[in-house]
Scaffold this motif. Structure first.
Motif, PDB file in Angstrom:
ATOM      1  N   THR A  71       0.876  -1.227  -0.010  1.00 31.09           N
ATOM      2  CA  THR A  71       0.050   0.214   0.105  1.00 31.09           C
ATOM      3  C   THR A  71       0.947   1.309  -0.176  1.00 31.09           C
ATOM      4  O   THR A  71       0.591   2.117  -0.709  1.00 31.09           O
ATOM      5  N   LEU A  72       1.914   1.293   0.761  1.00 30.96           N
ATOM      6  CA  LEU A  72       2.937   2.404   0.957  1.00 30.96           C
ATOM      7  C   LEU A  72       3.420   2.689  -0.308  1.00 30.96           C
ATOM      8  O   LEU A  72       3.591   3.847  -0.857  1.00 30.96           O
ATOM      9  N   MET A  73       4.024   1.581  -0.984  1.00 28.99           N
ATOM     10  CA  MET A  73       4.603   1.758  -2.301  1.00 28.99           C
ATOM     11  C   MET A  73       3.622   2.123  -3.510  1.00 28.99           C
ATOM     12  O   MET A  73       3.780   2.996  -4.100  1.00 28.99           O
ATOM     13  N   GLU A  74       2.300   1.755  -3.241  1.00 29.38           N
ATOM     14  CA  GLU A  74       1.192   2.304  -4.300  1.00 29.38           C
ATOM     15  C   GLU A  74       1.040   3.917  -3.909  1.00 29.38           C
ATOM     16  O   GLU A  74       0.939   4.342  -4.981  1.00 29.38           O
ATOM     17  N   VAL A  75       1.113   4.116  -2.846  1.00 28.14           N
ATOM     18  CA  VAL A  75       0.850   5.921  -2.524  1.00 28.14           C
ATOM     19  C   VAL A  75       2.111   6.613  -3.044  1.00 28.14           C
ATOM     20  O   VAL A  75       2.011   7.489  -3.416  1.00 28.14           O
ATOM     21  N   LYS A  76       3.307   5.721  -2.865  1.00 32.76           N
ATOM     22  CA  LYS A  76       4.440   6.491  -3.351  1.00 32.76           C
ATOM     23  C   LYS A  76       4.432   6.571  -4.728  1.00 32.76           C
ATOM     24  O   LYS A  76       4.748   7.763  -5.216  1.00 32.76           O
ATOM     25  N   ARG A  77       4.050   5.791  -5.358  1.00 32.54           N
ATOM     26  CA  ARG A  77       3.772   5.658  -6.907  1.00 32.54           C
ATOM     27  C   ARG A  77       2.827   6.909  -7.588  1.00 32.54           C
ATOM     28  O   ARG A  77       3.046   7.618  -8.245  1.00 32.54           O
ATOM     29  N   MET A  78       1.697   6.948  -6.542  1.00 34.61           N
ATOM     30  CA  MET A  78       0.661   7.832  -6.848  1.00 34.61           C
ATOM     31  C   MET A  78       0.960   9.241  -6.828  1.00 34.61           C
ATOM     32  O   MET A  78       0.941  10.252  -7.287  1.00 34.61           O
ATOM     33  N   GLU A  79       1.960   9.453  -5.441  1.00 39.50           N
ATOM     34  CA  GLU A  79       2.536  10.606  -5.314  1.00 39.50           C
ATOM     35  C   GLU A  79       3.662  11.161  -6.306  1.00 39.50           C
ATOM     36  O   GLU A  79       3.626  12.291  -6.973  1.00 39.50           O
ATOM     37  N   GLU A  80       4.290  10.366  -6.799  1.00 40.05           N
ATOM     38  CA  GLU A  80       5.363  10.424  -7.814  1.00 40.05           C
ATOM     39  C   GLU A  80       5.022  10.815  -9.242  1.00 40.05           C
ATOM     40  O   GLU A  80       5.285  11.711  -9.831  1.00 40.05           O
ATOM     41  N   SER A  81       3.789  10.146  -9.542  1.00 46.24           N
ATOM     42  CA  SER A  81       3.249  10.486 -10.895  1.00 46.24           C
ATOM     43  C   SER A  81       2.062  11.821 -10.745  1.00 46.24           C
ATOM     44  O   SER A  81       1.661  11.966 -11.939  1.00 46.24           O
ATOM     45  N   GLY A  82       2.105  12.109  -9.613  1.00 47.35           N
ATOM     46  CA  GLY A  82       0.887  13.371  -9.444  1.00 47.35           C
ATOM     47  C   GLY A  82      -0.208  12.998  -9.041  1.00 47.35           C
ATOM     48  O   GLY A  82      -1.200  13.968  -9.113  1.00 47.35           O
ATOM     49  N   VAL A  83      -0.677  11.711  -9.394  1.00 44.72           N
ATOM     50  CA  VAL A  83      -1.844  11.261  -8.952  1.00 44.72           C
ATOM     51  C   VAL A  83      -2.630  11.677  -7.645  1.00 44.72           C
ATOM     52  O   VAL A  83      -3.535  12.298  -7.424  1.00 44.72           O
ATOM     53  N   LEU A  84      -1.712  11.575  -6.760  1.00 41.40           N
ATOM     54  CA  LEU A  84      -2.266  11.900  -5.366  1.00 41.40           C
ATOM     55  C   LEU A  84      -2.522  13.285  -5.142  1.00 41.40           C
ATOM     56  O   LEU A  84      -3.260  13.485  -4.583  1.00 41.40           O
ATOM     57  N   LYS A  85      -1.673  14.194  -5.700  1.00 41.31           N
ATOM     58  CA  LYS A  85      -1.983  15.551  -5.717  1.00 41.31           C
ATOM     59  C   LYS A  85      -3.103  15.969  -6.264  1.00 41.31           C
ATOM     60  O   LYS A  85      -3.922  16.773  -5.733  1.00 41.31           O
ATOM     61  N   SER A  86      -3.282  15.418  -7.479  1.00 39.63           N
ATOM     62  CA  SER A  86      -4.593  15.497  -8.064  1.00 39.63           C
ATOM     63  C   SER A  86      -5.996  15.053  -7.316  1.00 39.63           C
ATOM     64  O   SER A  86      -7.070  15.727  -7.335  1.00 39.63           O
ATOM     65  N   LEU A  87      -5.843  13.922  -6.651  1.00 40.11           N
ATOM     66  CA  LEU A  87      -6.823  13.404  -5.807  1.00 40.11           C
ATOM     67  C   LEU A  87      -7.055  14.463  -4.687  1.00 40.11           C
ATOM     68  O   LEU A  87      -8.056  14.800  -4.185  1.00 40.11           O
ATOM     69  N   LEU A  88      -6.009  14.800  -3.901  1.00 38.85           N
ATOM     70  CA  LEU A  88      -6.172  15.858  -2.965  1.00 38.85           C
ATOM     71  C   LEU A  88      -6.931  17.018  -3.560  1.00 38.85           C
ATOM     72  O   LEU A  88      -7.603  17.746  -2.767  1.00 38.85           O
ATOM     73  N   GLN A  89      -6.396  17.757  -4.545  1.00 39.29           N
ATOM     74  CA  GLN A  89      -7.043  18.969  -5.193  1.00 39.29           C
ATOM     75  C   GLN A  89      -8.643  18.563  -5.334  1.00 39.29           C
ATOM     76  O   GLN A  89      -9.279  19.631  -5.187  1.00 39.29           O
ATOM     77  N   LEU A  90      -8.793  17.346  -5.821  1.00 35.13           N
ATOM     78  CA  LEU A  90     -10.251  17.070  -6.294  1.00 35.13           C
ATOM     79  C   LEU A  90     -10.743  17.062  -4.710  1.00 35.13           C
ATOM     80  O   LEU A  90     -12.218  17.584  -4.739  1.00 35.13           O
ATOM     81  N   ALA A  91     -10.571  16.528  -3.921  1.00 33.91           N
ATOM     82  CA  ALA A  91     -11.196  16.280  -2.565  1.00 33.91           C
ATOM     83  C   ALA A  91     -11.318  17.777  -1.955  1.00 33.91           C
ATOM     84  O   ALA A  91     -12.371  17.956  -1.398  1.00 33.91           O
ATOM     85  N   ASP A  92     -10.387  18.726  -2.274  1.00 36.88           N
ATOM     86  CA  ASP A  92     -10.294  20.007  -1.736  1.00 36.88           C
ATOM     87  C   ASP A  92     -11.372  20.627  -2.225  1.00 36.88           C
ATOM     88  O   ASP A  92     -12.407  21.467  -1.915  1.00 36.88           O
ATOM     89  N   MET A  93     -11.560  20.446  -3.516  1.00 40.24           N
ATOM     90  CA  MET A  93     -12.635  21.135  -4.340  1.00 40.24           C
ATOM     91  C   MET A  93     -14.051  20.671  -4.235  1.00 40.24           C
ATOM     92  O   MET A  93     -14.817  21.563  -3.852  1.00 40.24           O
ATOM     93  N   ALA A  94     -14.195  19.320  -3.935  1.00 34.61           N
ATOM     94  CA  ALA A  94     -15.436  18.643  -3.395  1.00 34.61           C
ATOM     95  C   ALA A  94     -15.934  19.347  -2.035  1.00 34.61           C
ATOM     96  O   ALA A  94     -17.010  19.609  -1.710  1.00 34.61           O
ATOM     97  N   ALA A  95     -14.908  19.697  -1.352  1.00 32.09           N
ATOM     98  CA  ALA A  95     -15.154  19.845   0.101  1.00 32.09           C
ATOM     99  C   ALA A  95     -15.621  21.390   0.107  1.00 32.09           C
ATOM    100  O   ALA A  95     -16.449  22.004   0.615  1.00 32.09           O
ATOM    101  N   ALA A  96     -14.918  22.250  -0.858  1.00 29.67           N
ATOM    102  CA  ALA A  96     -15.476  23.493  -0.854  1.00 29.67           C
ATOM    103  C   ALA A  96     -16.537  23.715  -1.597  1.00 29.67           C
ATOM    104  O   ALA A  96     -17.548  24.589  -1.145  1.00 29.67           O
ATOM    105  N   MET A  97     -17.060  23.111  -2.609  1.00 29.00           N
ATOM    106  CA  MET A  97     -18.336  23.064  -3.222  1.00 29.00           C
ATOM    107  C   MET A  97     -19.198  22.403  -2.183  1.00 29.00           C
ATOM    108  O   MET A  97     -20.332  23.085  -2.151  1.00 29.00           O
ATOM    109  N   LYS A  98     -18.974  21.525  -1.400  1.00 32.80           N
ATOM    110  CA  LYS A  98     -20.030  21.156  -0.261  1.00 32.80           C
ATOM    111  C   LYS A  98     -20.033  22.188   0.448  1.00 32.80           C
ATOM    112  O   LYS A  98     -21.564  22.380   0.859  1.00 32.80           O
ATOM    113  N   GLY A  99     -19.250  22.844   1.048  1.00 32.16           N
ATOM    114  CA  GLY A  99     -19.334  23.925   2.059  1.00 32.16           C
ATOM    115  C   GLY A  99     -20.128  25.011   1.414  1.00 32.16           C
ATOM    116  O   GLY A  99     -20.725  25.765   2.013  1.00 32.16           O
ATOM    117  N   ALA A 100     -20.041  25.383   0.123  1.00 33.72           N
ATOM    118  CA  ALA A 100     -20.558  26.543  -0.474  1.00 33.72           C
ATOM    119  C   ALA A 100     -22.031  26.053  -1.087  1.00 33.72           C
ATOM    120  O   ALA A 100     -22.820  27.186  -1.423  1.00 33.72           O
TER     121      ALA A 100
END
Length: 186
Positions: A71-100
Motif C-alpha cells: 500500500t505504501l509503495m502504491e501511495v508513493k507511486r501515486m505521489e510521484e506520478s502526481g495522481v495523489l496531488k490531483s486527488l487531494l485537489q479534487l477532494a479540496d474542491m469537493a469539500a469547498a463545493m459542499k461547503g458552498a
C-alpha cells in the motif's frame, strides 16, 4: 592477571570522586528542570504506547506488514506520478463545493437530475437508442459507399430522387425539419 595495589585503587577512586564533584558542580537548576521535563515526557509517551489499542496494533503489525508495504509503495507511486496531488485537489474542491452549497442549490440540482433521468427514459421508450444506432450505421455505410467516388452529377441526382428509398429519406427529413421549430418553441 595483575592485581591493583591499594594506592592505585585510591587514585582511581579519587579521580572518580573528582569527576562526580565536577559534574555535580556543573549541573544547574535549569538543567535539572529540563531533565525532569524530559523524563516526564518519556513516561507520558511510554504510557501512550502501552495503551491496549497501541499494543494490539503493534502485535498485528507483523501480520499486515506485507500489505502495508504494498500500500505504501502504491501511495508513493501515486505521489510521484502526481495522481495523489490531483486527488487531494479534487477532494479540496469537493469539500469547498459542499461547503458552498445551499439548500436551494441542492434542490435545483436534484430537480435537474430528475428531469435528465426522465428525458433519458423518454428517449429509451421512443426507441432513440435503436434510432441513433440505425442512423450511425447508415452514415457509416454511406461513407464507405462514397469513399473515393466522384460526387453525383445533376442527372444522377435527379435519377436518385426518383428512387423510393431516396424519397422516403427526404420525406422523413422534411417532416423532421417542419416539426423541429414546434418542439423547440414549447
Amino acid at each position: 592477571m595483575a592485581t591493583e595495589t591499594p594506592q592505585a585503587q585510591n587514585a582511581e577512586q579519587h579521580k572518580l570522586v573528582g569527576f562526580t564533584n565536577a559534574a555535580m558542580n556543573a549541573v544547574t537548576g535549569e538543567m535539572v528542570s529540563t531533565i525532569a521535563e524530559t523524563g516526564v515526557k518519556m513516561v507520558e509517551m511510554a504510557d501512550d504506547i502501552l495503551q491496549p489499542e497501541t499494543l494490539s496494533l503493534l502485535k498485528t503489525l507483523p501480520e499486515v506488514a506485507e500489505n502495508l508495504e504494498r500500500t505504501l509503495m502504491e501511495v508513493k507511486r501515486m505521489e510521484e506520478s502526481g495522481v495523489l496531488k490531483s486527488l487531494l485537489q479534487l477532494a479540496d474542491m469537493a469539500a469547498a463545493m459542499k461547503g458552498a452549497m445551499t439548500g436551494p442549490m441542492v434542490t435545483d440540482m436534484a430537480e435537474k437530475a430528475i428531469k435528465g433521468v426522465e428525458l433519458a427514459d423518454s428517449f429509451v421508450q421512443l426507441g432513440a437508442i435503436d434510432l441513433v444506432d440505425g442512423m450511425l450505421t447508415a452514415f457509416h455505410h454511406a461513407q464507405e459507399e462514397t469513399k473515393g467516388k466522384e460526387p453525383l452529377s445533376s442527372m444522377q441526382l435527379m435519377k436518385a430522387v426518383t428512387q423510393k428509398e431516396t424519397r422516403e429519406g427526404m420525406t422523413l427529413m422534411i417532416s423532421f425539419l417542419q416539426n423541429l421549430p414546434k418542439q423547440l418553441n414549447k
